[in-house]
Design a protein around this motif. Structure first.
Motif, PDB file in Angstrom:
ATOM      1  N   GLU A 124     -56.383  44.399  17.206  1.00 23.36           N
ATOM      2  CA  GLU A 124     -55.131  45.109  16.955  1.00 23.36           C
ATOM      3  C   GLU A 124     -55.280  46.569  17.355  1.00 23.36           C
ATOM      4  O   GLU A 124     -56.359  47.162  17.186  1.00 23.36           O
ATOM      5  CB  GLU A 124     -54.738  45.011  15.480  1.00 23.36           C
ATOM      6  CG  GLU A 124     -54.309  43.616  15.056  1.00 23.36           C
ATOM      7  CD  GLU A 124     -53.712  43.588  13.665  1.00 23.36           C
ATOM      8  OE1 GLU A 124     -53.787  44.632  12.955  1.00 23.36           O
ATOM      9  OE2 GLU A 124     -53.156  42.548  13.268  1.00 23.36           O
ATOM     10  N   VAL A 134     -54.731  37.871  28.989  1.00 25.86           N
ATOM     11  CA  VAL A 134     -54.469  38.640  27.778  1.00 25.86           C
ATOM     12  C   VAL A 134     -53.009  38.495  27.390  1.00 25.86           C
ATOM     13  O   VAL A 134     -52.111  38.585  28.239  1.00 25.86           O
ATOM     14  CB  VAL A 134     -54.812  40.132  27.975  1.00 25.86           C
ATOM     15  CG1 VAL A 134     -54.427  40.945  26.747  1.00 25.86           C
ATOM     16  CG2 VAL A 134     -56.302  40.296  28.270  1.00 25.86           C
ATOM     17  N   GLU A 179     -59.564  38.402  19.553  1.00 29.34           N
ATOM     18  CA  GLU A 179     -58.329  39.135  19.287  1.00 29.34           C
ATOM     19  C   GLU A 179     -58.658  40.523  18.760  1.00 29.34           C
ATOM     20  O   GLU A 179     -59.789  40.808  18.358  1.00 29.34           O
ATOM     21  CB  GLU A 179     -57.483  38.365  18.272  1.00 29.34           C
ATOM     22  CG  GLU A 179     -58.199  38.102  16.960  1.00 29.34           C
ATOM     23  CD  GLU A 179     -57.446  37.118  16.079  1.00 29.34           C
ATOM     24  OE1 GLU A 179     -56.293  36.796  16.409  1.00 29.34           O
ATOM     25  OE2 GLU A 179     -58.015  36.691  15.071  1.00 29.34           O
ATOM     26  N   GLN A 188     -47.796  39.024  28.851  1.00 31.65           N
ATOM     27  CA  GLN A 188     -49.147  38.573  29.167  1.00 31.65           C
ATOM     28  C   GLN A 188     -49.527  38.887  30.599  1.00 31.65           C
ATOM     29  O   GLN A 188     -48.678  39.051  31.475  1.00 31.65           O
ATOM     30  CB  GLN A 188     -49.302  37.072  28.908  1.00 31.65           C
ATOM     31  CG  GLN A 188     -48.597  36.160  29.887  1.00 31.65           C
ATOM     32  CD  GLN A 188     -48.852  34.701  29.562  1.00 31.65           C
ATOM     33  OE1 GLN A 188     -48.566  34.231  28.459  1.00 31.65           O
ATOM     34  NE2 GLN A 188     -49.394  33.957  30.518  1.00 31.65           N
ATOM     35  N   LYS A 193     -50.670  43.735  18.811  1.00 33.78           N
ATOM     36  CA  LYS A 193     -51.657  42.666  18.668  1.00 33.78           C
ATOM     37  C   LYS A 193     -52.066  42.144  20.042  1.00 33.78           C
ATOM     38  O   LYS A 193     -51.219  41.899  20.902  1.00 33.78           O
ATOM     39  CB  LYS A 193     -51.085  41.540  17.809  1.00 33.78           C
ATOM     40  CG  LYS A 193     -50.761  41.983  16.393  1.00 33.78           C
ATOM     41  CD  LYS A 193     -50.216  40.851  15.544  1.00 33.78           C
ATOM     42  CE  LYS A 193     -49.907  41.330  14.130  1.00 33.78           C
ATOM     43  NZ  LYS A 193     -49.376  40.232  13.278  1.00 33.78           N
ATOM     44  N   LEU A 194     -53.358  41.979  20.225  1.00 32.46           N
ATOM     45  CA  LEU A 194     -53.921  41.539  21.501  1.00 32.46           C
ATOM     46  C   LEU A 194     -54.753  40.284  21.279  1.00 32.46           C
ATOM     47  O   LEU A 194     -55.564  40.220  20.352  1.00 32.46           O
ATOM     48  CB  LEU A 194     -54.776  42.648  22.107  1.00 32.46           C
ATOM     49  CG  LEU A 194     -55.516  42.375  23.422  1.00 32.46           C
ATOM     50  CD1 LEU A 194     -55.639  43.672  24.218  1.00 32.46           C
ATOM     51  CD2 LEU A 194     -56.908  41.787  23.190  1.00 32.46           C
ATOM     52  N   ARG A 195     -54.547  39.291  22.118  1.00 30.74           N
ATOM     53  CA  ARG A 195     -55.369  38.091  22.096  1.00 30.74           C
ATOM     54  C   ARG A 195     -55.774  37.733  23.519  1.00 30.74           C
ATOM     55  O   ARG A 195     -55.006  37.939  24.462  1.00 30.74           O
ATOM     56  CB  ARG A 195     -54.615  36.911  21.479  1.00 30.74           C
ATOM     57  CG  ARG A 195     -54.346  37.033  19.983  1.00 30.74           C
ATOM     58  CD  ARG A 195     -53.461  35.906  19.492  1.00 30.74           C
ATOM     59  NE  ARG A 195     -52.129  36.010  20.092  1.00 30.74           N
ATOM     60  CZ  ARG A 195     -51.239  35.015  20.095  1.00 30.74           C
ATOM     61  NH1 ARG A 195     -51.547  33.851  19.549  1.00 30.74           N
ATOM     62  NH2 ARG A 195     -50.052  35.187  20.640  1.00 30.74           N
ATOM     63  N   ILE A 237     -58.736  30.156  22.427  1.00 30.65           N
ATOM     64  CA  ILE A 237     -58.757  31.564  22.053  1.00 30.65           C
ATOM     65  C   ILE A 237     -60.128  32.158  22.386  1.00 30.65           C
ATOM     66  O   ILE A 237     -61.152  31.512  22.193  1.00 30.65           O
ATOM     67  CB  ILE A 237     -58.419  31.745  20.556  1.00 30.65           C
ATOM     68  CG1 ILE A 237     -58.280  33.218  20.192  1.00 30.65           C
ATOM     69  CG2 ILE A 237     -59.439  31.052  19.684  1.00 30.65           C
ATOM     70  CD1 ILE A 237     -57.038  33.871  20.674  1.00 30.65           C
ATOM     71  N   THR A 265     -43.390  39.498  23.449  1.00 30.85           N
ATOM     72  CA  THR A 265     -44.650  39.007  23.995  1.00 30.85           C
ATOM     73  C   THR A 265     -44.714  39.317  25.479  1.00 30.85           C
ATOM     74  O   THR A 265     -43.716  39.198  26.198  1.00 30.85           O
ATOM     75  CB  THR A 265     -44.774  37.483  23.798  1.00 30.85           C
ATOM     76  OG1 THR A 265     -44.730  37.179  22.409  1.00 30.85           O
ATOM     77  CG2 THR A 265     -46.090  36.966  24.365  1.00 30.85           C
ATOM     78  N   LEU A 289     -63.613  42.650  20.767  1.00 33.48           N
ATOM     79  CA  LEU A 289     -62.816  41.517  20.332  1.00 33.48           C
ATOM     80  C   LEU A 289     -63.354  40.949  19.022  1.00 33.48           C
ATOM     81  O   LEU A 289     -64.572  40.857  18.822  1.00 33.48           O
ATOM     82  CB  LEU A 289     -62.800  40.438  21.420  1.00 33.48           C
ATOM     83  CG  LEU A 289     -62.053  40.815  22.709  1.00 33.48           C
ATOM     84  CD1 LEU A 289     -62.237  39.745  23.769  1.00 33.48           C
ATOM     85  CD2 LEU A 289     -60.571  41.048  22.432  1.00 33.48           C
TER      86      LEU A 289
END
Length: 334
Positions: free
Chosen positions: A259, A202, A257, A212, A240-242, A254, A210, A315
């Motif tokens: 928010e 993540v 994602e 992770q 923001k999450l990815r 990817i 940033t 997601l």
């Protein structure tokens, strides 16, 4: 609690300040020495803004406090300015992006088992001689002159961090109102991106910051239970999450994602002030709607004197997957 913005250079000191330093240390990129990669560093260079191990700490001390001021994370008392520097830099990854921007071919970064001589050569080149910096940050001088130029050098470095982390106000100071600790708990039914599974991790973004998590190998229902720390600027937007699938030989894919709206938590926390004065209670709510990623309403609660919020996200822009988070608000002006 005052609703004024937190201006760097004025963080909370004492017990709360030490808690901030320990929370920064728990961030994933700070769990390894900035100079040799040894795990579980217990020391920091307060003016540089990095966490280091005991062996590298000895080299830093030999450089002199005008270059590196070493403090113990747990044993030493930290001043407001020292806490300020650590918050502004944000951790080892951000610092190394500046101090190790241009390591020449043939120069090897020392490992955890490196000799004292290897550490000394690399650390001196990195911080004292400034050999790996971006050209625009380098200071041309003879060794005898470097100590007199260190304050100018520090200002240039901190300006670089400020410009890379967020916009500046009219005085060139980044204004923060607090920190948000994000515990990435787990993922459920994540998308397949390899043959039969994925290697998910993540990534969180807030402004220009940033952070992770670690990669969990071959798991569509990963459990991270990993805490990440981000500073909240005065003009904050969504968190923001990815989710990505780690690939060794190609670009990471990817996996969705989402928010997170921080406004309900921050507004509620500031309205109630010092959470330690209240018992456990609900103080706010982020409501599920068609235009957000919530799977259910997300309540903001005071739990054991801390403002926390559990968030369950579906997601977006992916065939499947959910992420569970726990947010905690850490004010800097109480």
């Amino acid at each position: 609690m005052s609703n004024r913005a937190y201006e760097l250079g004025r963080p909370a000191s004492g017990t709360h300040g030490k808690r901030i330093i320990k929370d920064l240390l728990n961030q994933s990129d700070n769990r390894f020495c900035a100079d040799c990669g040894a795990p579980d560093p217990k020391w920091a260079s307060a003016n540089i803004g990095v966490f280091i191990c005991l062996k590298c700490c000895g080299v830093h001390r030999s450089l002199g406090t005008h270059i590196s001021k070493v403090l113990s994370v747990t044993l030493d008392d930290w001043s407001d300015d020292e806490i300020d520097s650590m918050i502004e830099v944000g951790g080892n990854s951000s610092a190394n992006a500046i101090y190790e921007a241009f390591i020449p071919e043939g120069v090897k970064k020392p490992g955890a088992d490196a000799s004292h001589e290897e550490r000394m050569r690399f650390i001196r080149s990195k911080y004292e001689l400034q050999e790996f910096l971006k050209p625009s940050l380098r200071i041309a001088s003879r060794p005898s002159e470097r100590s007199t130029l260190q304050s100018s050098f520090s200002r240039k470095i901190m300006d670089s961090f400020r410009s890379s982390h967020s916009s500046k106000n009219s005085e060139g100071m980044v204004e923060f109102i607090g920190l948000v600790k994000v515990k990435v708990i787990k993922g459920t039914n994540l998308a397949i991106r390899d043959m039969l599974s994925s290697d998910p991790y993540v990534v969180l973004n807030l402004g220009q910051q940033t952070a992770q998590t670690n990669v969990v190998k071959s798991n569509l229902n990963p459990v991270w239970n990993q805490e990440l720390m981000l500073s909240v600027p005065q003009d904050f937007g969504p968190l923001k999450l990815r989710v990505f699938d780690h690939d060794t030989f190609s670009a990471d894919d990817i996996m969705g994602e989402a928010e997170v709206d921080l406004q309900p938590m921050i507004t509620s926390a500031m309205a109630f002030g010092d959470a330690g004065m209240f018992g456990d209670m609900q103080i706010g709510k982020w409501l599920k709607s068609h235009d957000n990623a919530l799977l259910m309403d997300s309540t903001v609660n005071i739990v054991d004197g801390k403002v926390k919020q559990e968030v369950l996200l579906k997601l977006q822009n992916v065939e499947s997957g959910e992420i569970e988070l726990e947010l905690e608000w850490l004010p800097l002006d109480q």
